[in-house]
Design an enzyme around this catalytic site. Structure first.
Site, PDB file in Angstrom:
ATOM      1  N   GLU A 131     -19.830 -14.592  -5.980  1.00  0.00           N
ATOM      2  CA  GLU A 131     -20.392 -15.940  -5.764  1.00  0.00           C
ATOM      3  C   GLU A 131     -19.591 -16.718  -4.716  1.00  0.00           C
ATOM      4  O   GLU A 131     -20.148 -17.493  -3.947  1.00  0.00           O
ATOM      5  CB  GLU A 131     -20.358 -16.762  -7.069  1.00  0.00           C
ATOM      6  CG  GLU A 131     -20.994 -16.106  -8.263  1.00  0.00           C
ATOM      7  CD  GLU A 131     -20.011 -15.294  -9.088  1.00  0.00           C
ATOM      8  OE1 GLU A 131     -19.957 -15.513 -10.302  1.00  0.00           O
ATOM      9  OE2 GLU A 131     -19.296 -14.446  -8.516  1.00  0.00           O
ATOM     10  N   CYS A 183     -15.227 -18.771 -11.133  1.00  0.00           N
ATOM     11  CA  CYS A 183     -16.378 -18.946 -10.241  1.00  0.00           C
ATOM     12  C   CYS A 183     -17.258 -20.106 -10.689  1.00  0.00           C
ATOM     13  O   CYS A 183     -17.929 -20.727  -9.873  1.00  0.00           O
ATOM     14  CB  CYS A 183     -17.219 -17.687 -10.220  1.00  0.00           C
ATOM     15  SG  CYS A 183     -16.332 -16.321  -9.519  1.00  0.00           S
ATOM     16  N   ARG A 229     -19.404  11.196  -7.173  1.00  0.00           N
ATOM     17  CA  ARG A 229     -17.937  11.092  -7.105  1.00  0.00           C
ATOM     18  C   ARG A 229     -17.506   9.799  -6.414  1.00  0.00           C
ATOM     19  O   ARG A 229     -16.520   9.187  -6.801  1.00  0.00           O
ATOM     20  CB  ARG A 229     -17.351  12.280  -6.316  1.00  0.00           C
ATOM     21  CG  ARG A 229     -17.234  13.542  -7.118  1.00  0.00           C
ATOM     22  CD  ARG A 229     -16.616  14.627  -6.266  1.00  0.00           C
ATOM     23  NE  ARG A 229     -16.817  15.948  -6.842  1.00  0.00           N
ATOM     24  CZ  ARG A 229     -16.765  17.081  -6.145  1.00  0.00           C
ATOM     25  NH1 ARG A 229     -16.528  17.062  -4.843  1.00  0.00           N
ATOM     26  NH2 ARG A 229     -16.948  18.237  -6.752  1.00  0.00           N
ATOM     27  N   ASP A 244     -11.824  28.179  -8.475  1.00  0.00           N
ATOM     28  CA  ASP A 244     -12.659  27.570  -7.427  1.00  0.00           C
ATOM     29  C   ASP A 244     -11.881  26.946  -6.268  1.00  0.00           C
ATOM     30  O   ASP A 244     -12.475  26.652  -5.239  1.00  0.00           O
ATOM     31  CB  ASP A 244     -13.562  26.477  -8.038  1.00  0.00           C
ATOM     32  CG  ASP A 244     -14.529  27.032  -9.076  1.00  0.00           C
ATOM     33  OD1 ASP A 244     -14.650  28.270  -9.149  1.00  0.00           O
ATOM     34  OD2 ASP A 244     -15.147  26.231  -9.807  1.00  0.00           O
ATOM     35  N   GLY A 291     -16.283  25.119 -19.559  1.00  0.00           N
ATOM     36  CA  GLY A 291     -16.805  24.968 -20.911  1.00  0.00           C
ATOM     37  C   GLY A 291     -15.787  24.659 -21.992  1.00  0.00           C
ATOM     38  O   GLY A 291     -16.046  23.854 -22.893  1.00  0.00           O
TER      39      GLY A 291
END
Length: 364
Positions: free
Chosen positions: A60, A92, A192, A208, A299
């Site tokens: 604001e 605010c 992400r 990986d 998992g």
């Protein structure tokens, strides 16, 4: 609402504009919410703003500054109730009163007990008309992580996985690149970019060698978190390059001191705990003021995270492929559930088709 106020199509359009503005700071405001605001006079936007991050003015204030003198007598739209307390910045509600606006339209009441209706009351006491609850569902959705963090005192956890049509996340060899298509992977990079941290286990690091970045979708990369009890990890991997994004490892006391020393030398942060669990990790991330955490683990860790109550939402990508294999890994390990009537049922399901993949989202 004091009296039955009619919400117009224009009100909805303006609130949607607030939500679009708010999203510009996705992933960058934690522990604060995402908030957007517009100032309107004679049916035209004369000022707009969003909250860019902690310690900076709220939406604001930017919108009023943008509107300048014209804000007097105008209507201010804001996606979250204006705050009424002195935090890192002044309230605010006072800025709106001082600007002499005529009306404030807000998407939702702030769940923070320090605000929770106080900002609205202060504006009404000052003679400003206040309308509450325009596009409330969308406003709540945008800040679901902030709301969860405030009410549950823990970050909001999302479990993301990609599996084949027969429920496998990798072949029997462990090979998993790639289960889904390019468009789905691009969407994951976007997700992400809205998160404060991404968590994986040691197995994912070894198999990986991921980057866990947004791959340039936005400038913001989340904190990359690795959970590894024994710290049995490679000395060379993408996550140890902390120039792109910070990496934090959680491990158990006295695990692999030689590697600890080497990684600390590379700028990787390490936190040691007596017994490593998803719950403990989320408590640490809560103390670090994080709100939204993406679990991209295998998992075994996924099952522990669910059992620990650290997962609130599931994003499951299903690819039209069949890989087979009795020992091929599945997205969630053993939860100790023995009958189908015990199965965890997702609620508020949405589905979307992304090229040939299907994304199913829902809440636990």
């Amino acid at each position: 609402m004091n009296k039955e106020t009619k919400i117009s199509a224009f009100d909805i359009e303006m609130m949607q504009k607030c939500l679009q503005l708010a999203q510009r700071a996705s992933g960058q405001t934690s522990p604060n919410p995402l908030v957007g605001s517009v100032v309107v006079k004679d049916g035209k936007i004369i000022g707009e703003g969003f909250h860019p991050g902690v310690g900076q003015p709220h939406a604001e204030v930017f919108a009023l500054k943008d509107a300048g003198e014209q804000a007097k007598g105008a209507t201010v739209y804001v996606s979250l109730e204006p705050c009424n307390h002195y935090g890192r910045t002044p309230p605010c509600s006072e800025a709106l009163i001082k600007a002499q606006v005529a009306k404030v339209v807000t998407g939702m009441v702030d769940p923070d007990p320090r605000v929770a209706g106080g900002g609205i009351k202060k504006l009404r006491d000052a003679g400003i008309e206040v309308v509450v609850g325009v596009e409330e569902t969308a406003c709540r959705q945008l800040n679901e992580a902030f709301i969860h963090r405030i009410l549950q005192q823990q970050p909001f956890g999302m479990l993301k996985y990609a599996m084949t049509l027969d429920g496998k996340i990798a072949a029997t060899t462990g090979h998993s690149a790639w289960v889904t298509g390019k468009a789905s992977r691009h969407l994951v990079h976007q997700v992400r970019s809205t998160c404060d941290a991404v968590i994986i286990g040691g197995n994912t690091v070894r198999k990986d060698n991921p980057n866990l970045t947004t791959h340039g979708v936005t400038a913001h990369n989340p904190l990359r978190v690795v959970m590894s009890r024994s710290l049995d990890l490679p000395t060379e991997c993408n996550l140890w390059n902390v120039d792109i994004a910070p990496t934090l490892i959680f491990t158990e006391t006295n695990s692999n001191p030689a590697l600890q020393k080497e990684l600390i030398g590379k700028g990787v942060n390490i936190i040691t705990v007596a017994a490593l669990t998803p719950k403990i990790v989320m408590e640490h991330l809560y103390q670090k003021e994080l709100s939204k955490v993406l679990w991209e683990c295998g998992g075994t860790l996924a099952a522990r995270a669910i059992a620990d109550g650290t997962i609130q939402k599931v994003m499951a990508f299903v690819a039209p492929k069949i890989i087979g294999g009795i020992s091929a890994p599945s997205p969630v390990g053993n939860l100790g559930l023995t009958t189908m009537t015990d199965a965890l049922q997702l609620k508020q399901i949405t589905t979307q088709v992304i090229d040939s993949d299907i994304l199913i989202e829902g809440y636990l």
